[in-house]
Design a protein around this motif. Structure first.
Motif, PDB file in Angstrom:
ATOM      1  N   ASN A   6      -1.812  -7.817  -8.869  1.00 26.96           N
ATOM      2  CA  ASN A   6      -0.479  -7.411  -9.306  1.00 26.96           C
ATOM      3  C   ASN A   6       0.258  -6.574  -8.271  1.00 26.96           C
ATOM      4  O   ASN A   6       1.451  -6.309  -8.423  1.00 26.96           O
ATOM      5  CB  ASN A   6      -0.571  -6.639 -10.622  1.00 26.96           C
ATOM      6  CG  ASN A   6      -0.510  -7.550 -11.821  1.00 26.96           C
ATOM      7  OD1 ASN A   6      -0.850  -8.716 -11.729  1.00 26.96           O
ATOM      8  ND2 ASN A   6      -0.092  -7.036 -12.955  1.00 26.96           N
ATOM      9  N   GLY A   7      -0.457  -6.136  -7.225  1.00 26.86           N
ATOM     10  CA  GLY A   7       0.229  -5.392  -6.168  1.00 26.86           C
ATOM     11  C   GLY A   7       1.344  -6.194  -5.526  1.00 26.86           C
ATOM     12  O   GLY A   7       2.305  -5.633  -5.001  1.00 26.86           O
ATOM     13  N   GLN A   8       1.254  -7.529  -5.599  1.00 25.12           N
ATOM     14  CA  GLN A   8       2.279  -8.376  -4.975  1.00 25.12           C
ATOM     15  C   GLN A   8       3.572  -8.444  -5.786  1.00 25.12           C
ATOM     16  O   GLN A   8       4.590  -8.903  -5.266  1.00 25.12           O
ATOM     17  CB  GLN A   8       1.730  -9.789  -4.781  1.00 25.12           C
ATOM     18  CG  GLN A   8       0.590  -9.860  -3.785  1.00 25.12           C
ATOM     19  CD  GLN A   8       0.144 -11.282  -3.538  1.00 25.12           C
ATOM     20  OE1 GLN A   8       0.878 -12.100  -3.001  1.00 25.12           O
ATOM     21  NE2 GLN A   8      -1.079 -11.600  -3.934  1.00 25.12           N
ATOM     22  N   ILE A   9       3.520  -8.039  -7.058  1.00 26.54           N
ATOM     23  CA  ILE A   9       4.763  -8.086  -7.843  1.00 26.54           C
ATOM     24  C   ILE A   9       5.414  -6.717  -7.935  1.00 26.54           C
ATOM     25  O   ILE A   9       6.484  -6.587  -8.536  1.00 26.54           O
ATOM     26  CB  ILE A   9       4.500  -8.603  -9.282  1.00 26.54           C
ATOM     27  CG1 ILE A   9       3.624  -7.630 -10.080  1.00 26.54           C
ATOM     28  CG2 ILE A   9       3.886  -9.988  -9.241  1.00 26.54           C
ATOM     29  CD1 ILE A   9       3.462  -7.999 -11.541  1.00 26.54           C
ATOM     30  N   MET A  10       4.803  -5.696  -7.326  1.00 25.77           N
ATOM     31  CA  MET A  10       5.317  -4.338  -7.472  1.00 25.77           C
ATOM     32  C   MET A  10       6.332  -4.016  -6.383  1.00 25.77           C
ATOM     33  O   MET A  10       5.989  -3.996  -5.207  1.00 25.77           O
ATOM     34  CB  MET A  10       4.149  -3.338  -7.414  1.00 25.77           C
ATOM     35  CG  MET A  10       4.586  -1.885  -7.511  1.00 25.77           C
ATOM     36  SD  MET A  10       5.451  -1.491  -9.048  1.00 25.77           S
ATOM     37  CE  MET A  10       4.085  -1.502 -10.199  1.00 25.77           C
ATOM     38  N   PRO A  11       7.609  -3.797  -6.742  1.00 26.19           N
ATOM     39  CA  PRO A  11       8.581  -3.353  -5.749  1.00 26.19           C
ATOM     40  C   PRO A  11       8.189  -1.961  -5.231  1.00 26.19           C
ATOM     41  O   PRO A  11       7.437  -1.259  -5.891  1.00 26.19           O
ATOM     42  CB  PRO A  11       9.898  -3.300  -6.535  1.00 26.19           C
ATOM     43  CG  PRO A  11       9.655  -4.126  -7.756  1.00 26.19           C
ATOM     44  CD  PRO A  11       8.191  -3.966  -8.063  1.00 26.19           C
TER      45      PRO A  11
END
Length: 898
Positions: A314-319
């Motif tokens: 989910n780090g890839q969806i966190m702005p």
């Protein structure tokens, strides 16, 4: 799976750190580790690639060009245009791919065979063909000669081989199938849905290799212009020591809570997502410390690995720093990056909040405790006051800097940059002085018998200077609204300066003697960061180029339109079924493709189709919502068994079973799978056309809703759920996420309008209201379809004048038609003005109007539906709290009797 991983899965033992690093390297930077001169070539090629990308993203080329022009030197061009930059970018990627990735498992890993050197050199030359023959290519644009054809064919073959080595066979197979279809499809009978007439070798090579419509298209351009700098920024930040700082800070704040190491793992992985574009690297980097700690407080190997996977992916969806696909999104949707961040913020944040809650519920179910805290607990009031005080201070600093810079740019425009640079230098000096008062953070061994939680104050203060380049990056993106590439450039410049000076300044302030050696070590860290950033980009550069083949075929053959007809037929025009099909399609493709390539393929094929089918169902689906939908499910593929690479990496760390780890991680990620469906139907979750107050309300209610969904799926709220409490929690979740669905039954938001009353009702409606028409007619390909069209009501003194200004002429035929079991007068759209709002809505002449509606004013706002939803949650919570208290009371009595 390697022999080491298979052995690990059988024995239940975690892999040694050396093997874990090999696992990351084989997936991200190449499995080959040559020595001697070959190693130096790879290292310095990677460093030169990073330097070129920094130069390309910086204002320096334009400054140098202006200087040369002012000196009368016009023949020398130092500005690299976008097309040339893409060519150089791919040349570096192909060259390093053949040197870093062995051809087969049994190929030598400590030397590079002569044949691989040949492929690397030839591949780099073919990728840079545009540089050497630019003038000739421009002259014969659209008409490639034999040399172009040969170069293009060889280039595509070598690109596919580099893809096979660095990313595996699936992407190669998919790209090859599209290329074969591009050539063979011209021979299909014309009545076949997938037939086309654009398959000659000249057309294919021109599209794929000579123009910027295929390999050198938008995807590779985004990799060149934006993604590289962000990946490099992350590599440099990690090399500077920020990764350990984020992990230690998360544990200092959260490690003592129930299931604390798992909660800290979630937060640490989210923060590490800022500096790692790879979910596998994120799992291994944070997991080597967090997973053993989770196991120590009672989590099983599979659950500990699953928590790490769910949080790392989910780090890839966190702005504000999202995955590489996010930068492709801003090009495909034609949206500024700060706008994308705004839309992606709410789903990402509530997804992480839900994951922390999942960990909490797991700890509650198993009655787990946290680690022993180092600091004495603060009273709740003191903690709240500190939090509010910090928020106020940050807010004051933000407004002071924002308006101070605004005044400075007006008052001293020429000196503003120098003043800002000196100000940042002063802030850095103050931060590094503050940091020098505390000991450096050291990486603990999580496998030791006793691990002491770090103290909050010294931990937070020991890395404050790492936040400065992140602040610079976010400020440039969100406040100054610079391009992503330029924002990353300034953030990287701040980071490089910190990397070169931090050791020396810390030694100086601590009155130590190794001030000079600090510069040397900082320079060494910089070179290693430049190398690591470039090597992390090999796979992304290759993936975007190969995915460009698929995009080029779709554009040349019109396959997207043909696929839309197929998908629409299979789904029956039902948007929900189509979304489910796209989700499954993304997951299946993601088993073999990296997230970036998966996103490119699915979005190029399906995004417009979903928007069109949504329109036919009366739902305006913003393009950004569709692209985020595809993005989310592309990321989910890293979790999903049987080929979830992040799950295998986590199992390698935890010693658990990789398939079980993947299944548990997928279960934990259900909230991530739910959100894309919700924001398609409720765009408030993406903060589209939402003000501040409504945005805050949406955030609060959405957070409660995702927690309710989590409680339902985990089988635990305040106590173990009864069987009937789960559907109540799910109903409350749906009411909070989709209030409009229920409110339309209580107080409809639209009113039906009969065609004979069109003129009258349009004359009475407010200007700007949407006039919704449900029509039947032929699409541009001659197929009969029914769809909804929203036409904004135009200005005018009468209903007829407004209708004319909307560009519509409606007539009654005198015939009767049957619609939904009713006999209706037939009304036709007789004419639509070219370029009018009616034409833009998709209306055309000879379309039959089946129904129409206008907004109903004075109806209840959908937000009133939050009240019954919250009441349902309150009832379940009250009953469970009572039940838990009764259970605790009986347990105390039983213990007393014993």
């Amino acid at each position: 799976m390697s022999n080491i991983e298979q052995s690990n899965a059988r024995t239940g033992a975690a892999l040694p750190s050396e093997d874990l690093q090999d696992l990351v390297a084989s997936n991200d930077t190449g499995g080959r580790s040559p020595t001697g001169a070959t190693k130096k070539v790879i290292v310095w090629t990677a460093i030169i690639w990073s330097i070129f990308q920094i130069y390309y993203a910086s204002p320096l080329p334009f400054m140098l060009q202006n200087m040369l022009n002012s000196m009368g030197i016009h023949s020398l061009n130092v500005v690299v245009d976008d097309t040339r930059a893409r060519s150089i970018h791919l040349s570096f990627a192909i060259f390093l791919a053949f040197l870093s990735y062995p051809a087969f498992k049994h190929s030598p890993k400590y030397r590079v065979p002569a044949f691989d050197w040949l492929l690397a050199v030839v591949g780099a030359f073919l990728a840079s063909y545009y540089l050497f023959f630019y003038g000739e290519i421009v002259k014969r644009v659209g008409a490639p000669n034999l040399q172009d054809i040969v170069v293009g064919c060889m280039g595509i073959v070598l690109l596919l081989e580099a893809t096979r080595r660095s990313l595996g066979l699936p992407l190669v197979l998919i790209a090859s199938v599209f290329l074969i279809y591009n050539f063979v499809g011209q021979y299909f009978p014309m009545d076949w849905m997938v037939a086309h007439r654009s398959g000659s070798i000249n057309q294919i090579i021109n599209q794929q290799w000579i123009t910027t419509e295929g390999v050198f298209g938008v995807a590779l351009g985004v990799s060149t212009k934006y993604v590289f700098l962000f990946v490099l920024f992350g590599a440099l930040l990690d090399k500077a020591g920020a990764g350990n700082y984020f992990i230690k800070t998360a544990f200092a704040y959260l490690g003592h809570y129930r299931g604390g190491p798992a909660k800290a793992a979630v937060v640490a992985s989210g923060l590490t997502g800022l500096i790692s574009g790879s979910s596998i690297a994120n799992v291994v980097t944070t997991g080597t410390f967090t997973v053993p700690m989770m196991k120590r407080v009672g989590f099983s190997a599979e659950k500990a690995g699953a928590v790490e996977v769910a949080s790392s992916v989910n780090g890839q969806i966190m702005p504000p720093v999202m995955g590489a696909a996010a930068f492709l999104m801003i090009e495909y949707v034609n949206m500024p990056y700060n706008e994308l961040i705004k839309h992606a913020f709410l789903p990402a944040v509530i997804s992480y909040i839900a994951l922390v809650y999942i960990v909490h519920l797991e700890a509650c179910k198993q009655n787990l405790v946290g680690l022993e805290r180092t600091d004495p607990p603060n009273p709740l009031l003191v903690s709240l006051l500190r939090a509010v005080g910090a928020f106020v201070v940050v807010g004051l600093i933000y407004f002071a800097v924002k308006y101070g810079l605004g005044w400075l740019k007006v008052a001293l425009p020429d000196a503003a940059f120098v003043i800002v640079a000196l100000g940042l230098l002063a802030v850095y000096g103050l931060l590094i002085y503050r940091v020098s008062q505390f000991e450096d953070l050291k990486m603990d061994d999580a496998n030791e018998e006793m691990v002491k939680l770090p103290s909050v104050r010294p931990t937070v203060n020991a890395g404050l200077h790492y936040l400065l380049p992140v602040v610079v990056l976010i400020w440039c993106l969100m406040v100054e609204r610079m391009s992503p590439g330029l924002s990353a450039f300034w953030g990287t410049m701040a980071l490089i300066f910190i990397q070169l000076t931090q050791r020396s300044l810390l030694a100086f302030f601590r009155k130590q003697s190794d001030v000079i050696s600090g510069v040397r070590l900082g320079f060494q860290d910089l070179l290693e960061g430049l190398e690591m950033g470039a090597r992390n980009m090999i796979g992304i550069g290759i993936a975007t180029a190969t995915a460009g083949i698929i995009v080029g075929v779709v554009a040349l053959t019109g396959f997207g339109t043909q696929l839309s007809n197929i998908i629409e037929f299979i789904s029956g025009g039902n948007l929900l079924i189509m979304l489910a099909m796209v989700a499954v399609f993304s997951l299946i493709l993601g088993m073999g493709l990296p997230t970036t390539a998966n996103y490119i393929v699915v979005s190029s094929l399906m995004a417009v189709v979903i928007v069109e089918v949504g329109r036919q169902n009366g739902l305006v689906v913003p393009l950004i919502a569709v692209h985020l939908f595809v993005f989310y499910f592309g990321i989910m593929a890293d979790v999903t068994p049987p080929v979830g690479l992040a799950s295998f990496a986590a199992a390698a760390v935890s010693g658990g079973d990789p398939i079980k780890t993947g299944l548990v991680a997928f279960f934990y990620s259900l909230r991530t799978a739910l959100l894309p469906f919700l924001f398609i139907f409720n765009t408030d979750l993406l903060l589209i056309d939402v003000g501040w107050l409504k945005g805050i309300l949406t955030f609060v209610v959405a957070t409660i809703a995702i927690l309710a969904f989590t409680a339902a799926t985990m089988g635990w709220f305040f106590a173990k759920n009864k069987w009937w409490e789960m559907p109540i929690l799910l109903l409350a979740t749906f009411m909070l996420f989709r209030p409009g669905f229920f409110m339309d039954y209580v107080s409809p938001s639209t009113q039906e309008v009969l065609p004979r009353h069109f003129v009258e009702k349009i004359g009475q409606a407010p200007v700007g209201d949407d006039f919704m028409l449900f029509v039947r007619g032929l699409n541009p390909y001659g197929k009969e379809i029914t769809f909804y069209a929203r036409v904004p009501i135009a200005e005018g003194t009468s209903g007829q004048e407004r209708l004319d200004n909307m560009g519509m002429t409606i007539i009654q035929t005198g015939n009767m038609i049957e619609f939904e079991g009713r006999q209706l007068e037939e009304w036709l759209i007789d004419d639509v003005a070219l370029g009018s709002v009616a034409a833009n809505a998709g209306l055309d002449w000879d379309q039959t109007i089946l129904s129409a509606s206008l907004p109903r004013h004075g109806n209840w706002a959908k937000e009133w539906m939050f009240i019954p939803g919250l009441m349902l949650l309150a009832v379940v919570a009250w009953r469970q709290i009572r039940r838990r208290r009764l259970t605790d009371h009986l347990s105390v009595e039983k213990a007393y009797v014993s």
